[in-house]
Motif scaffolding. Structure first.
Motif, PDB file in Angstrom:
ATOM      1  N   ALA A  60     -10.709  -7.647  -9.773  1.00 52.33           N
ATOM      2  CA  ALA A  60     -11.216  -8.666  -8.848  1.00 52.33           C
ATOM      3  C   ALA A  60     -10.056  -9.359  -8.143  1.00 52.33           C
ATOM      4  O   ALA A  60      -9.061  -9.719  -8.762  1.00 52.33           O
ATOM      5  CB  ALA A  60     -12.058  -9.688  -9.609  1.00 52.33           C
ATOM      6  N   GLY A  61     -10.179  -9.494  -6.830  1.00 48.36           N
ATOM      7  CA  GLY A  61      -9.186 -10.185  -6.038  1.00 48.36           C
ATOM      8  C   GLY A  61      -7.957  -9.357  -5.691  1.00 48.36           C
ATOM      9  O   GLY A  61      -7.013  -9.875  -5.101  1.00 48.36           O
ATOM     10  N   GLN A  62      -7.952  -8.081  -6.073  1.00 50.06           N
ATOM     11  CA  GLN A  62      -6.820  -7.206  -5.773  1.00 50.06           C
ATOM     12  C   GLN A  62      -7.315  -5.947  -5.068  1.00 50.06           C
ATOM     13  O   GLN A  62      -8.440  -5.504  -5.297  1.00 50.06           O
ATOM     14  CB  GLN A  62      -6.098  -6.775  -7.057  1.00 50.06           C
ATOM     15  CG  GLN A  62      -5.466  -7.887  -7.822  1.00 50.06           C
ATOM     16  CD  GLN A  62      -4.781  -7.357  -9.085  1.00 50.06           C
ATOM     17  OE1 GLN A  62      -4.597  -6.169  -9.271  1.00 50.06           O
ATOM     18  NE2 GLN A  62      -4.404  -8.281  -9.956  1.00 50.06           N
ATOM     19  N   ALA A  63      -6.452  -5.358  -4.266  1.00 53.88           N
ATOM     20  CA  ALA A  63      -6.779  -4.073  -3.653  1.00 53.88           C
ATOM     21  C   ALA A  63      -6.827  -3.014  -4.752  1.00 53.88           C
ATOM     22  O   ALA A  63      -6.040  -3.075  -5.702  1.00 53.88           O
ATOM     23  CB  ALA A  63      -5.733  -3.705  -2.609  1.00 53.88           C
ATOM     24  N   PRO A  64      -7.739  -2.055  -4.653  1.00 51.19           N
ATOM     25  CA  PRO A  64      -7.780  -0.983  -5.656  1.00 51.19           C
ATOM     26  C   PRO A  64      -6.476  -0.184  -5.634  1.00 51.19           C
ATOM     27  O   PRO A  64      -5.800  -0.111  -4.610  1.00 51.19           O
ATOM     28  CB  PRO A  64      -8.947  -0.102  -5.201  1.00 51.19           C
ATOM     29  CG  PRO A  64      -9.660  -0.850  -4.151  1.00 51.19           C
ATOM     30  CD  PRO A  64      -8.739  -1.883  -3.612  1.00 51.19           C
ATOM     31  N   ASP A  65      -6.135   0.408  -6.767  1.00 57.06           N
ATOM     32  CA  ASP A  65      -4.965   1.278  -6.859  1.00 57.06           C
ATOM     33  C   ASP A  65      -5.434   2.654  -7.324  1.00 57.06           C
ATOM     34  O   ASP A  65      -6.166   2.764  -8.308  1.00 57.06           O
ATOM     35  CB  ASP A  65      -3.944   0.700  -7.842  1.00 57.06           C
ATOM     36  CG  ASP A  65      -2.611   1.431  -7.774  1.00 57.06           C
ATOM     37  OD1 ASP A  65      -2.297   2.038  -6.727  1.00 57.06           O
ATOM     38  OD2 ASP A  65      -1.872   1.403  -8.779  1.00 57.06           O
TER      39      ASP A  65
END
Length: 196
Positions: A60-65
């Protein structure tokens, strides 16, 4: 000669996402205006010829990696840590989604269904050269586990259609031995052609 990397101001091409929430059993699609809408029982083209598998982290709150396998199903992507899970990325295309969308998931309930679709695609691709399969979601099935209830989407391949221009073909992956669940092609229903 340069590296051909995008620069500030180039804009860049990216594909908006579609997602399936296994905890709620619901589909969503990000729209051009930034709004995320719920999509009830989507019918869309699924580009299984160009599916990617690997390890992925969604926080949550981060770009997927994403760290992809060398080929679909090769299982050679290395997890940097335990926050990464095995999953897939595949393009979808349909009016109900708003056009071309990218679907990624590490949910076990979705992974199992994609395994089935991939096997059905492998069984039918030689008889349908140059065509792409159409996937239909007819509902969800609850799955109880120690983590609570998740919902597997009831998805199946209902027919084959011409590849639309919006869904560029980047080649066919090698045969994937790890995806072995058989799924029959379901009967198409009236009105499915209206989706594209």
């Amino acid at each position: 000669m340069g590296l051909g990397l995008p620069q500030a101001g180039d804009g860049g091409d990216f594909v908006l996402y579609a997602k399936y929430n296994a905890k709620a059993g619901r589909w969503y699609s990000k729209q051009d205006d930034g709004e995320e809408i719920e999509v009830d029982k989507p019918t869309c083209i699924i580009d299984l010829a160009n599916i990617k598998t690997g390890v992925m982290k969604f926080m949550a709150g981060q770009a997927p990696d994403y760290i992809y396998d060398s080929a679909a199903g090769a299982i050679d992507a290395v997890k940097p840590d335990d926050t990464y899970k095995r999953g897939f990325t595949v393009n979808l295309y349909g009016k109900s989604l708003g056009g071309l969308r990218e679907l990624s998931s590490t949910a076990l309930s979705m992974n199992g269904e994609i395994n089935k679709l991939y096997e059905a695609w492998e069984e039918g691709k030689d008889a349908n050269p140059g065509m792409v399969p159409v996937m239909k979601c007819s509902g969800v099935t609850p799955i109880e586990s120690k983590h609570g209830t998740n919902y597997a989407p009831n998805i199946s391949l209902v027919k084959w259609t011409d590849r639309p221009d919006e869904l560029h073909d980047t080649g066919t992956p090698k045969k994937v031995e790890t995806l072995k669940v058989v799924a029959p092609v379901a009967e198409a229903e009236e009105g499915d052609d209206d989706e594209f």
